[in-house]
Design a protein around this motif. Structure first.
Motif: not given
Lengths: 310, 398
Positions: A48-49, A105-108, A141-142
């Motif tokens: 989530t982001g 997998a991506f994540g902030g 940031m989100n």
């Protein structure tokens, strides 16, 4: 290794028209990383982001590749499940034994350094054949620029305010790349959107190794850093040139500095153009600035000592 | 017809066996007392090559359900097991599993929630997850735990349902006690559950799909939830049909509720899980003494069998509802609230009294069941009014 002409012919798996801000480092990071995946199909997971919210506004999706968002802290666990399904279904004869696929997998930084650290550590330790990519913009940031453990010391954030009693974030940032290197996984690298060739080459290596790989990609946020949208890449370049964000990789435990910096610029050159550091240049904060420079110098020296080619 | 083998086995052991027989492609699980022997036995199957399942030994229950969600969205048949704090840690993911319409199968070894920490049986864990959108089955015995696991697979994957299913068994009492269990041969179970045909699988790379999209303000979130309600309502008919088919195969009856002595009962006790056995044992003695008592056991907790309970309890002079979980601040435990609601539309009011019992594995002695039936007899005879909530068997001073 990546060649610009050849890369232009590769399919872009993140379509345009998404709702990320102009100058957002995250989408640049994603597109460059996915260029490194080659011809194999790729399943993308995302925490989530900003990236997830802005690319999957139902009924639209910017993803031209299978995509899953589950929750905030678990994109690594989710993709580890997808990768496990690939293995299990192959064993059950439901997927051809010779089929190859990539899993990423991506994540902030909030979803990776903080709330997702346990799931990330677990997935890496279990040895899934997957790549984890952190797009590090140094804050939540989100939700509106709250400090994370990736926020640099001295940076303003909405939960690390600037006032008479406090000059932005008090603590030093966590060195996640080193933590991931300590997992002893086949490939770990730190990269930046400003150095596309270095980044895509690292992504290619990360996808190529058998087993887990981790990429930490410096990805400026114009909104949160208080910089013009046109300056994302420039600022990212300054992070590399000042030694704030050294570009290196750890291959089977061997550290290698991949983009040399011969005359390291003072950290002020990275800090000054960003509104989030403006207060550091007010009278009375000279000591804090010196402290930040000292932190960068020490981290740099430690890293260079570990790199086989300095 | 299947070959039936009678075993002396624990509930956990036959749950693990049923899971193996249902041929999952992925199991992602984390150990917690008293679920642990399920994941241990399954690990044994993996080591001995008795399953081709990919076993993911995650670092937490949150990651267990997260990995199950990824694997299920990928197109795999997925199973896991948990208990208590583990189920609580999964809470966020329980909603996501049902919201994404993923047919994950999970066993829950019912155990008390902290604080204070306690590893023994009650239903606080599952009742805390009652609104997460999972179809939920309860077992009284090891046999039912085995049967429910197999039926759960069919119910979850039914195209009209496509929801995760939780199969609950009482911690230690059912998970660890050795019981007589009849198991079927592998082929019959595999034939009954069939192959899982996933839709919109992530691994179907020819047609890329996006799972878990953002349905924010003005988006279709509200309508998605309505579809989820329709799906769990559809599960009523599916549970019933799968139950009937399974009964024909196993020779054991299955219904959303199970009634005992209700043909001519004047008072009844409603219960869930292993305590049904204690209630029936006492009821049998009381019937021998001429008391017309009955027992109603709830086997399907979600979707809750309102109509079945209303039909069974209609005309009772008094009804006792036994809850092994609290709903602090409410009039009674979760089962009490549901039963009262089920009886609301009956023309003649049925007096209902609520009991909280057995929290944290507190002993469920036969005397306690006798006391409940004695209270019911007093209410039926008009010599006593239904009391407020009773903490059955609690000592005055701890």
């Amino acid at each position: 290794m990546a060649n610009l002409k050849e890369l232009t012919h590769r399919e872009d798996r993140l379509a345009g028209g998404h709702r990320l801000c102009a100058g957002c480092g995250a989408s640049i990071a994603v597109r460059q990383v996915l260029l490194g995946a080659g011809e194999d199909p790729v399943v993308v997971g995302c925490a989530t982001g900003c990236l997830e919210v802005s690319t999957t506004i139902y009924p639209y999706s910017s993803w031209k590749t299978p995509f899953i968002h589950n929750a905030f802290e678990n994109s690594s666990a989710t993709i580890s499940g997808v990768e496990a399904a690939f293995k299990g279904l192959k064993r059950a004869g439901k997927i051809p034994a010779d089929k190859t696929m990539k899993f990423v997998a991506f994540g902030g930084d909030g979803g990776t350094y903080d709330i997702g650290l346990q799931a990330l550590s677990g997935a890496m330790e279990r040895g899934h054949d997957m790549v984890y990519v952190c797009y590090d913009n140094g804050a939540y940031m989100n939700t509106g620029i709250q400090r994370s453990s990736a926020t640099p010391k001295g940076a303003w954030a909405t939960t690390a305010e600037v006032g008479a009693a406090q000059q932005g974030k008090i603590q030093r940032r966590k060195d996640l790349t080193q933590i991931m290197a300590a997992h002893g996984i086949p490939y770990v690298a730190q990269a930046s959107i400003s150095h596309w060739k270095d980044l895509t080459t690292k992504a290619e290596k990360a996808f190529a190794v058998e087993g887990p790989a981790f990429l930490n990609v410096f990805a400026p946020c114009p909104r949160g850093w208080r910089i013009p949208s046109s300056q994302s890449v420039e600022i990212a370049k300054l992070a590399v040139q000042t030694g704030f964000w050294p570009l290196y990789e750890v291959e089977d435990g061997e550290f290698r500095h991949t983009v040399k910096v011969h005359n390291r610029k003072p950290i002020e050159e990275f800090l000054r153009p960003q509104g989030r550091f403006r207060h550091l240049f007010s009278p009375g904060n000279e000591e804090l600035l010196a402290e930040i420079q000292g932190d960068v110098d020490r981290a740099w020296d430690r890293l260079m000592a570990r790199c086989s080619q300095v | 017809m299947p070959t039936h083998t009678t075993l002396a086995a624990t509930g956990n052991s036959v749950v693990a066996e049923a899971m193996r027989q249902c041929k999952p492609n992925v199991m992602a699980a984390y150990p917690i007392t008293p679920q642990t022997t399920i994941v241990e036995e399954f690990a044994g199957f993996v080591a001995k090559g008795k399953t081709d399942c990919e076993y993911v030994t995650v670092e937490s229950e949150h990651s267990a359900m997260s990995a199950c969600i990824g694997a299920s969205a990928a197109g795999a048949r997925v199973m896991t097991a948990t208990s208590s704090q583990g189920l609580a840690l999964m809470w966020e993911e329980l909603h996501i599993a049902s919201g994404m319409r993923l047919p994950i199968i999970m066993a829950n070894a019912n155990r008390a929630l902290s604080a204070p920490i306690n590893i023994h049986c009650d239903h606080s864990d599952i009742m805390g997850a009652r609104d997460t959108g999972w179809v939920t089955l309860f077992a009284e015995t090891a046999q039912e735990a085995y049967d429910n696991t197999i039926m759960a697979t069919r119910i979850a994957e039914h195209p009209d349902v496509m929801l995760p299913v939780m199969s609950c068994l009482d911690g230690f009492i059912t998970t660890h006690s050795i019981d007589r269990v009849s198991v079927m041969d592998d082929e019959s179970v595999a034939g009954f559950v069939g192959e899982y045909e996933p839709r919109n699988a992530l691994l179907d790379t020819g047609t890329p799909v996006t799972h878990g999209a953002f349905a924010g303000l003005g988006g279709p979130y509200f309508e998605f939830k309505k579809q989820q309600r329709e799906a769990i309502e559809n599960a009523r008919a599916v549970v019933s049909a799968v139950g009937a088919e399974y009964s024909a195969l196993s020779g054991r009856p299955f219904g959303a509720i199970e009634t005992w002595g209700m043909d001519d009962a004047e008072v009844a006790l409603v219960v869930i899980g292993s305590t049904a056995g204690n209630a029936r044992a006492v009821a049998r003695h009381l019937r021998a003494d001429g008391m017309k008592v009955g027992v109603v056991k709830v086997r399907v907790w979600r979707p809750f069998p309102y109509a079945e309970l209303a039909a069974a309890l209609k005309g009772m002079k008094a009804v006792a509802v036994l809850d092994r979980a609290e709903s602090f601040g409410a009039e009674g435990g979760p089962l009490y609230l549901e039963v009262r609601s089920a009886l609301y539309d009956l023309e003649m009011r049925v007096p209902v009294v609520g009991y909280i019992y057995g929290l944290g594995g507190s002993d469920v002695k036969l005397e306690l069941m006798e006391r409940v039936f004695s209270d019911l007899a007093d209410i039926a005879a008009g010599t006593a009014a239904p009391a407020g909530l009773v903490y059955l068997g609690a000592r005055e001073e701890a």
